[in-house]
Motif scaffolding. Structure first.
Motif, mmCIF file in Angstrom:
data_model
loop_
_atom_site.group_PDB
_atom_site.id
_atom_site.type_symbol
_atom_site.label_atom_id
_atom_site.label_comp_id
_atom_site.label_asym_id
_atom_site.label_seq_id
_atom_site.Cartn_x
_atom_site.Cartn_y
_atom_site.Cartn_z
ATOM 1 N N ASN A 11 -7.244 67.319 -41.718
ATOM 2 C CA ASN A 11 -7.801 66.264 -40.863
ATOM 3 C C ASN A 11 -7.124 66.173 -39.499
ATOM 4 N N VAL A 12 -6.084 66.960 -39.283
ATOM 5 C CA VAL A 12 -5.350 66.890 -38.015
ATOM 6 C C VAL A 12 -5.784 68.049 -37.117
ATOM 7 N N VAL A 13 -6.112 67.730 -35.876
ATOM 8 C CA VAL A 13 -6.548 68.738 -34.908
ATOM 9 C C VAL A 13 -5.379 69.653 -34.551
ATOM 10 N N ILE A 14 -5.686 70.918 -34.293
ATOM 11 C CA ILE A 14 -4.649 71.898 -33.956
ATOM 12 C C ILE A 14 -4.806 72.321 -32.497
ATOM 13 N N VAL A 15 -3.713 72.241 -31.748
ATOM 14 C CA VAL A 15 -3.671 72.681 -30.353
ATOM 15 C C VAL A 15 -2.744 73.882 -30.281
ATOM 16 N N GLY A 16 -3.322 75.055 -30.115
ATOM 17 C CA GLY A 16 -2.542 76.276 -29.997
ATOM 18 C C GLY A 16 -2.512 76.771 -28.568
ATOM 19 N N GLU A 17 -1.426 77.408 -28.189
ATOM 20 C CA GLU A 17 -1.300 77.893 -26.810
ATOM 21 C C GLU A 17 -2.436 78.838 -26.444
ATOM 22 N N GLU A 18 -2.716 79.800 -27.301
ATOM 23 C CA GLU A 18 -3.730 80.788 -26.959
ATOM 24 C C GLU A 18 -5.137 80.203 -27.048
ATOM 25 N N ALA A 19 -5.353 79.291 -27.989
ATOM 26 C CA ALA A 19 -6.653 78.622 -28.077
ATOM 27 C C ALA A 19 -6.904 77.793 -26.822
ATOM 28 N N ALA A 20 -5.869 77.114 -26.326
ATOM 29 C CA ALA A 20 -6.017 76.298 -25.127
ATOM 30 C C ALA A 20 -6.240 77.160 -23.889
ATOM 31 N N HIS A 21 -5.647 78.348 -23.871
ATOM 32 C CA HIS A 21 -5.893 79.265 -22.746
ATOM 33 C C HIS A 21 -7.350 79.706 -22.733
ATOM 34 N N ALA A 22 -7.914 79.965 -23.906
ATOM 35 C CA ALA A 22 -9.311 80.403 -23.992
ATOM 36 C C ALA A 22 -10.281 79.254 -23.737
ATOM 37 N N ASP A 23 -9.890 78.033 -24.132
ATOM 38 C CA ASP A 23 -10.769 76.874 -23.996
ATOM 39 C C ASP A 23 -9.926 75.653 -23.644
ATOM 40 N N PRO A 24 -9.782 75.334 -22.359
ATOM 41 C CA PRO A 24 -8.918 74.221 -21.950
ATOM 42 C C PRO A 24 -9.307 72.872 -22.548
ATOM 43 N N SER A 25 -10.531 72.711 -23.028
ATOM 44 C CA SER A 25 -10.922 71.436 -23.621
ATOM 45 C C SER A 25 -10.118 71.131 -24.888
ATOM 46 N N VAL A 26 -9.485 72.154 -25.467
ATOM 47 C CA VAL A 26 -8.620 71.956 -26.631
ATOM 48 C C VAL A 26 -7.514 70.948 -26.313
ATOM 49 N N LEU A 27 -7.094 70.897 -25.046
ATOM 50 C CA LEU A 27 -6.003 70.028 -24.632
ATOM 51 C C LEU A 27 -6.344 68.548 -24.770
ATOM 52 N N ASN A 28 -7.619 68.225 -24.866
ATOM 53 C CA ASN A 28 -8.012 66.818 -24.990
ATOM 54 C C ASN A 28 -7.455 66.185 -26.265
ATOM 55 N N ALA A 29 -7.139 67.010 -27.249
ATOM 56 C CA ALA A 29 -6.638 66.495 -28.522
ATOM 57 C C ALA A 29 -5.186 66.034 -28.443
ATOM 58 N N LEU A 30 -4.497 66.333 -27.342
ATOM 59 C CA LEU A 30 -3.070 66.022 -27.258
ATOM 60 C C LEU A 30 -2.766 64.532 -27.244
ATOM 61 N N SER A 31 -3.738 63.701 -26.906
ATOM 62 C CA SER A 31 -3.486 62.265 -26.875
ATOM 63 C C SER A 31 -3.642 61.616 -28.245
ATOM 64 N N GLY A 32 -4.138 62.369 -29.229
ATOM 65 C CA GLY A 32 -4.323 61.839 -30.571
ATOM 66 C C GLY A 32 -3.361 62.442 -31.569
ATOM 67 N N ASP A 33 -3.789 62.523 -32.815
ATOM 68 C CA ASP A 33 -2.980 63.163 -33.856
ATOM 69 C C ASP A 33 -3.239 64.662 -33.827
ATOM 70 N N CYS A 34 -2.204 65.459 -33.678
ATOM 71 C CA CYS A 34 -2.412 66.898 -33.557
ATOM 72 C C CYS A 34 -1.180 67.680 -33.967
ATOM 73 N N TRP A 35 -1.411 68.917 -34.370
ATOM 74 C CA TRP A 35 -0.376 69.935 -34.473
ATOM 75 C C TRP A 35 -0.346 70.690 -33.147
ATOM 76 N N ILE A 36 0.822 71.145 -32.731
ATOM 77 C CA ILE A 36 0.962 71.941 -31.510
ATOM 78 C C ILE A 36 1.672 73.240 -31.880
ATOM 79 N N ILE A 37 1.078 74.364 -31.486
ATOM 80 C CA ILE A 37 1.588 75.679 -31.880
ATOM 81 C C ILE A 37 1.955 76.521 -30.669
ATOM 82 N N ASP A 38 3.161 77.053 -30.682
ATOM 83 C CA ASP A 38 3.513 78.177 -29.805
ATOM 84 C C ASP A 38 3.835 79.340 -30.741
ATOM 85 N N PRO A 39 2.907 80.281 -30.913
ATOM 86 C CA PRO A 39 3.072 81.312 -31.941
ATOM 87 C C PRO A 39 4.242 82.252 -31.696
#
Length: 272
Positions: A63-91
């Motif tokens: 149920n928790v959104v995932i914000v990955g570095e490479e996913a955010a590079h491909a689609d910057p809209s992924v960053l919108n999840a940072l203000s809520g509940d999220c996992w953050i990944i630097d692989p």
């Protein structure tokens, strides 16, 4: 609860390191290294590691959104999840080092809510060192409770990054900041830089670009260990701040609050 979570996260990070990252260390073909932007590399190992980490985290809590570095590079809209509940990944943090076949590099994971990091984990792929922290519950290294210590040197030891500084900022640092410290090279790897601040190796590290996957886990770990990491204006680091990396006041980490305050006083007395 936090100890159980730490164990599960460690198992995931170790598995990704051993099965995906380390087999490609010093074993990358030229076509497996891509320049996303000037001096900003990504490798096939980064992408495969992020996918594996996403699968592991989704299985833990779907149920928790995932914000990955490479996913955010491909689609910057992924960053919108940072203000809520999220996992953050630097692989792979320290991809520049990894792609050139040398240490340090590691994996960074964080859990954030409401813009603030709640839990963070730092894994050194080569040594297996595992740093963990939970908001209000302290920090640990390899499962043992941990308190930050300074180098004890005078002048203090500083890794002052000139990356992303403009000419005027570089001149200010050179004239007003660096004479007060013994300078050492930056490791180009936050997964190494933050532990150095707690382990008595460095006293100061400075950062101009403060992307969430690079800093969320390290800031929490250092603060929970009794060091100090915050914006140069004294405000807390928030993961949703300046997702382009460089608009907010710079981020400074220090081995103790006193050393942080001394650095900030010098920098604020000589604004650019």
């Amino acid at each position: 609860m936090s100890e159980t979570l730490d164990t599960e996260i460690l198992v995931l990070m170790r598995r990704v390191s051993e099965q995906i990252i380390l087999p490609r260390y010093q074993n990358l073909a030229s076509e497996e290294i891509i320049e996303k932007a000037a001096d900003d590399l990504v490798t096939i190992a980064d992408r495969e590691a992020e996918e594996a980490l996403q699968v592991g985290l989704a299985a833990y809590d779907p149920n928790v959104v995932i914000v990955g570095e490479e996913a955010a590079h491909a689609d910057p809209s992924v960053l919108n999840a940072l203000s809520g509940d999220c996992w953050i990944i630097d692989p792979i943090d320290g991809t520049h080092n990894f792609a050139h076949g040398h240490a340090p590099f590691g994996i960074l994971l964080a859990r954030a809510s409401g813009g603030l990091c709640q839990s963070g984990w730092i894994y050194d792929c080569l040594s297996g060192r595992f740093c963990a922290a939970h908001c209000g519950a302290g920090a640990s290294v390899n499962g043992e409770k941990f308190l930050a210590r300074t180098t004890g040197e005078n002048p203090p030891v500083a890794a002052i990054s000139a990356l992303f500084l403009d000419d005027e900022e570089r001149a200010m640092v050179h004239t007003h900041i660096t004479p007060h410290y013994r300078l050492v090279d930056i490791p180009r790897c936050a997964a190494e830089q933050y532990p150095r601040l707690g382990l008595g190796e460095n006293d100061i590290s400075t950062f101009k670009r403060t992307l969430p996957w690079d800093h969320a886990a390290g800031v929490l770990w250092l603060n929970e260990a009794g060091g100090c990491a915050q914006r140069l204006d004294g405000s807390a680091y928030r993961v949703e701040d300046n997702s382009d990396g460089c608009k907010k006041p710079g981020l400074v980490g220090a081995s103790s609050p006193k050393i942080w305050e001394e650095y900030a006083a010098r920098a604020l007395a000589n604004p650019v």
